[in-house]
Design an enzyme around this catalytic site. Sequence first.
Site, PDB file in Angstrom:
ATOM      1  N   GLU A 150       0.822  -1.210   0.000  1.00 22.99           N
ATOM      2  CA  GLU A 150       0.000   0.000   0.000  1.00 22.99           C
ATOM      3  C   GLU A 150       0.855   1.259   0.000  1.00 22.99           C
ATOM      4  OE1 GLU A 150      -3.424   2.324   2.629  1.00 22.99           O
ATOM      5  OE2 GLU A 150      -2.152   0.816   3.585  1.00 22.99           O
ATOM      6  N   GLU A 248     -11.799   3.207   6.086  1.00 25.57           N
ATOM      7  CA  GLU A 248     -10.677   3.581   6.941  1.00 25.57           C
ATOM      8  C   GLU A 248     -10.660   5.098   7.068  1.00 25.57           C
ATOM      9  OE1 GLU A 248      -6.564   1.579   6.978  1.00 25.57           O
ATOM     10  OE2 GLU A 248      -6.148   3.554   6.111  1.00 25.57           O
TER      11      GLU A 248
END
Length: 270
Positions: A150, A248
């Site tokens: 990521e 998130e």
Amino acid sequence: MAPLKLCANISWLFTELPDFSQRIYAAASAGFQAVEAAWLYDCDLQELQRAREAAGVEVILINTPPGDVKEGDLGLGAVPGREEEFRQGLDLALKYAKALDCKRIHLMAGRVPVGSHRLAVAKEMEAVFVHNLNYAADILSKEGITGLIEPINTRITDPRYFLDSPHQAAILEKVGKPNIKLQMDVFHWQIMDGNLTQNIHKYFPIIGHVQVAQVPGRNEPDSAGELNSSYLFNLLENLDYQGYIGCEYKPLGSTKEGLGWIKDYCTRSK
């Protein structure tokens, strides 16, 4: 087109509750069928298992351990000289993933070492990362688990994080393993590069997970900010994205008060 599937990131949501097991129950009560989390390693694994099974939710994603947080670590995947610690962390993540039937692990790259210039160490760190990702790919493939990398923005969130742009996805070509994919957090991608439509199209074939939050506040996707969440969700639907989207973000108020955007999305998707 089927509506997108949403999962609650319980490292960010339901933090009104002190432990992750309680947050799993809260996410299920709020209508989520799946959860994800960063680090669960301070939690009793059997308690997490019981909560997951009782709540009837999937665990979609966990991260590898960050390393020594007090010493400034945030992952070890690309950090030279820490390969053995990375492998130990991978073993621990795999233990939790297997016990929770979690099929995705974010293999955290880590930070540029203190005192080092990013450009000076970039090639070495990339080589270490490729080596560690190859090792992880072989281990995870035996368990049917996907490893994810990521990009995390270095403008707001973490100035020293090594992997900071979707364009570093060329690392995946060097690894060449089908079970290592790209994790797209649109919050980070927008901050670092913008051009989300073209970047999503470009990297969609190697995207293995998606996360959302508004920019720049990292709050609910429908809060004030730069991103048009309805447009992005429609884009992912049109591309037939089959995975989960991790929520998130930092709720502006309580977690439950901020979930109205999900109801609105579900209503539009019918």
